[in-house]
Design a protein around this motif. Structure first.
Motif, short mmCIF file in Angstrom:
data_model
loop_
_atom_site.label_atom_id
_atom_site.label_comp_id
_atom_site.label_asym_id
_atom_site.label_seq_id
_atom_site.Cartn_x
_atom_site.Cartn_y
_atom_site.Cartn_z
N GLY A 303 0.79 -1.22 0.00
CA GLY A 303 0.00 0.00 0.00
C GLY A 303 0.82 1.27 0.00
N SER A 304 2.15 1.14 0.10
CA SER A 304 3.03 2.31 0.08
C SER A 304 3.92 2.25 -1.16
N GLU A 305 4.33 3.40 -1.65
CA GLU A 305 5.26 3.48 -2.77
C GLU A 305 6.69 3.71 -2.31
N ILE A 306 6.89 3.93 -1.01
CA ILE A 306 8.19 4.38 -0.51
C ILE A 306 8.87 3.29 0.31
N PRO A 307 10.01 2.75 -0.16
CA PRO A 307 10.78 1.83 0.67
C PRO A 307 11.30 2.54 1.92
N GLN A 308 11.15 1.88 3.06
CA GLN A 308 11.60 2.43 4.33
C GLN A 308 12.56 1.45 5.01
N TYR A 309 13.46 1.98 5.81
CA TYR A 309 14.29 1.13 6.66
C TYR A 309 13.42 0.49 7.74
N HIS A 310 13.75 -0.77 8.07
CA HIS A 310 13.03 -1.50 9.11
C HIS A 310 14.04 -2.13 10.07
N LEU A 311 13.65 -2.15 11.33
CA LEU A 311 14.39 -2.88 12.36
C LEU A 311 13.52 -4.05 12.80
N VAL A 312 14.00 -5.27 12.51
CA VAL A 312 13.30 -6.49 12.93
C VAL A 312 14.12 -7.11 14.05
N TYR A 313 13.50 -7.36 15.19
CA TYR A 313 14.25 -7.85 16.34
C TYR A 313 13.41 -8.81 17.17
N HIS A 314 14.10 -9.62 17.96
CA HIS A 314 13.44 -10.56 18.86
C HIS A 314 13.56 -10.03 20.28
N ASN A 315 12.44 -9.95 20.99
CA ASN A 315 12.45 -9.38 22.34
C ASN A 315 12.59 -10.44 23.42
N GLY A 316 12.96 -11.65 23.03
CA GLY A 316 13.07 -12.76 23.97
C GLY A 316 11.85 -13.66 23.96
N LYS A 317 10.76 -13.16 23.35
CA LYS A 317 9.52 -13.93 23.26
C LYS A 317 9.04 -14.05 21.82
N THR A 318 9.00 -12.92 21.11
CA THR A 318 8.48 -12.92 19.75
C THR A 318 9.30 -11.96 18.89
N TRP A 319 9.14 -12.09 17.58
CA TRP A 319 9.73 -11.15 16.64
C TRP A 319 8.90 -9.87 16.57
N GLN A 320 9.58 -8.74 16.50
CA GLN A 320 8.95 -7.44 16.40
C GLN A 320 9.52 -6.70 15.19
N SER A 321 8.77 -5.74 14.65
CA SER A 321 9.25 -4.93 13.54
C SER A 321 8.96 -3.47 13.81
N LEU A 322 9.99 -2.64 13.64
CA LEU A 322 9.85 -1.20 13.79
C LEU A 322 10.19 -0.55 12.45
N GLN A 323 9.22 0.14 11.84
CA GLN A 323 9.45 0.84 10.60
C GLN A 323 9.97 2.24 10.89
N LEU A 324 11.13 2.57 10.34
CA LEU A 324 11.70 3.90 10.50
C LEU A 324 11.25 4.73 9.30
N ASP A 325 10.09 5.33 9.43
CA ASP A 325 9.39 5.88 8.27
C ASP A 325 9.73 7.35 8.01
N PHE A 326 11.04 7.65 7.94
CA PHE A 326 11.43 9.04 7.70
C PHE A 326 11.67 9.35 6.23
N ARG A 327 11.67 8.35 5.36
CA ARG A 327 11.91 8.61 3.94
C ARG A 327 10.64 9.13 3.25
N THR A 328 10.82 9.92 2.19
CA THR A 328 9.68 10.53 1.51
C THR A 328 9.64 10.29 0.01
N THR A 329 10.67 9.63 -0.55
CA THR A 329 10.74 9.48 -2.01
C THR A 329 10.74 8.01 -2.41
N PRO A 330 9.98 7.65 -3.46
CA PRO A 330 9.89 6.26 -3.90
C PRO A 330 11.03 5.87 -4.84
N PHE A 331 11.31 4.58 -4.92
CA PHE A 331 12.13 4.01 -5.98
C PHE A 331 11.75 2.54 -6.10
N SER A 332 12.16 1.93 -7.19
CA SER A 332 11.79 0.54 -7.45
C SER A 332 13.02 -0.27 -7.82
#
Length: 445
Positions: A303-332
């Motif tokens: 649903g988004s056109e903009i690739p963003q950096y993501h941090l995927v990490y395990h908190n000791g119980k489950t996998w979590q994902s944090l989207q660092l959504d500071f980018r504003t320009t798309p590319f493919s």
């Protein structure tokens, strides 16, 4: 590696900073980095400054080593005493096809002080040598490791275990149909043995693009994305495995043992990411003080056109994902051949654990003028971030690599920096040689 991009629109750094400060991200005011110049090196493409170099810099005891291709495509080695500006430089007799940005130089120092070197690989015969004595920049002639699975080598990576022994990871085979090989080096015998001819098996249909990390407890963490064909658009899913016995046996984050080799059907999915999501090759690995894995990469959410950096990490119980959504320009991303991308693949560095976990993500983005930049998360329990620029000048197509051993031992970042330009499809930029630099910085967390 395969990339085709369209870059629409431009936002100046000043406007970007104002936008970020209005959200969860601010421009950070942290301690100033120090920059040391080493020498000039090849800059016609990104071969000296791609993210999968392990390592570009490495510290052993009180000495730091580095390596690069010079303007004539010779492999050059250098070392300095830690904390000094003076480098001893040695041009070797080895040359590589620096015009192919896959053909990186990787170095590591074992526990006895011998320097190990591998260079110039993109589906070709293994190139390997080591120093003639501890601390020396004089290398042996090219020698084999084990003599097994050494004809079609790509992505060589060294890692040092806590006991001083080494691991050597590489791909055997081509893009879309390769396997992950692991060799082990014993400092007592000074011999290599092959632990796995195919730890991660592409089954002749795909291959894994991985990165690894050895944490404070000695656990080896590996994360990877799958590639179904030479087209980068076929990258998908983020998978994970770890070893607590020096790479002999492997398990999932749950502790469930893998039956080897690991295949697409048996691999743990840390995060599901479909094909055609602008998911990039390789994944950056780190771990907190308790051994929980952290992965940094980028992709585009549905649903988004903009690739963003993501941090995927395990908190000791489950996998979590944090989207660092500071980018504003798309590319493919699509097509074949190493190409120029408006952002770098990131590196992730982690300190502390639990509520006090701190994260540093190194990156480059055209939106920030192609500088060496870092996202700083002081406490993951309150996942607000700031951004700091570690250089003021543009670095072109540079990607971050750093001294992993110095970071693990002292929490000091030493970043390998060079301005380079990558032209589409293994092209060359006709850029004159550019200075190799080391950016020294100790984050305030």
């Amino acid at each position: 590696m395969t990339y085709k991009y369209t870059f629409q629109g431009w936002l100046t750094v000043a406007v970007l900073s104002a936008t970020l400060m209005a959200t969860s991200c601010t421009t950070s005011r942290l301690s100033e980095p120090n920059t040391i110049t080493v020498a000039d090196g090849w800059a016609n493409n990104s071969v000296n400054a791609v993210v999968f170099r392990k390592n570009s810099l490495v510290t052993h005891q009180d000495t730091q080593y580095t390596a690069w291709y010079d303007e004539n495509q010779h492999v050059v080695l250098a070392k300095r005493k830690s904390g000094t500006d003076n480098w001893e430089i040695q041009k070797t007799n080895f040359k590589g096809n620096a015009a192919d940005a896959h053909n990186t130089i990787s170095i590591m120092v074992d526990g006895d002080g011998y320097l190990h070197l591998s260079w110039d690989h993109h589906n070709n015969q293994l190139n390997y040598a080591r120093s003639v004595s501890p601390g020396s920049l004089q290398m042996t002639n090219k020698i084999p490791m084990t003599g097994q699975n050494e004809r079609v080598v790509s992505y060589p990576e060294f890692y040092r275990l806590q006991n001083g022994n080494l691991m050597f990871f590489y791909r055997d085979g081509g893009s879309g149909q390769g396997n992950m090989v692991i060799n082990s080096y014993d400092t007592n015998t000074r011999q290599w043995t092959q632990l796995h001819s195919s730890l991660i098996d592409g089954e002749g249909q795909r291959n894994a693009y991985w990165q690894a990390h050895i944490d404070q407890q000695g656990t080896i963490h590996v994360s990877w994305v799958w590639r179904e064909s030479p087209n980068v658009a076929s990258n998908h899913d983020l998978s994970y495995a770890r070893s607590t016995d020096g790479g002999k046996t492997w398990e999932k984050s749950t502790g469930e043992k893998y039956t080897l080799p690991i295949t697409e059907a048996t691999a743990e999915k840390a995060w599901e990411i479909p094909q055609n999501s602008e998911l990039i090759n390789q994944t950056s690995m780190g771990a907190d003080a308790e051994g929980n894995p952290f992965v940094a990469t980028y992709w585009r959410e549905a649903g988004s056109e903009i690739p963003q950096y993501h941090l995927v990490y395990h908190n000791g119980k489950t996998w979590q994902s944090l989207q660092l959504d500071f980018r504003t320009t798309p590319f493919s991303l699509s097509g074949v051949g190493t190409k120029r991308i408006p952002i770098a693949r990131p590196q992730v560095l982690v300190k502390n654990a639990g509520a006090n976990t701190s994260v540093l993500m190194l990156f480059r983005d055209e939106e920030r003028g192609n500088k060496a930049s870092a996202v700083v998360i002081n406490k993951l329990s309150d996942p607000k971030w700031s951004i700091v620029d570690l250089t003021q000048e543009s670095l072109g197509s540079w990607e971050p690599t750093y001294d992993t051993e110095l970071w693990k031992e002292k929490g000091i970042l030493n970043l390998f920096v060079q301005k380079v330009e990558q032209v589409d499809g293994e092209g060359q930029a006709n850029m004159p040689h550019q200075p190799i630099k080391v950016v020294e910085w100790k984050p305030d967390f």
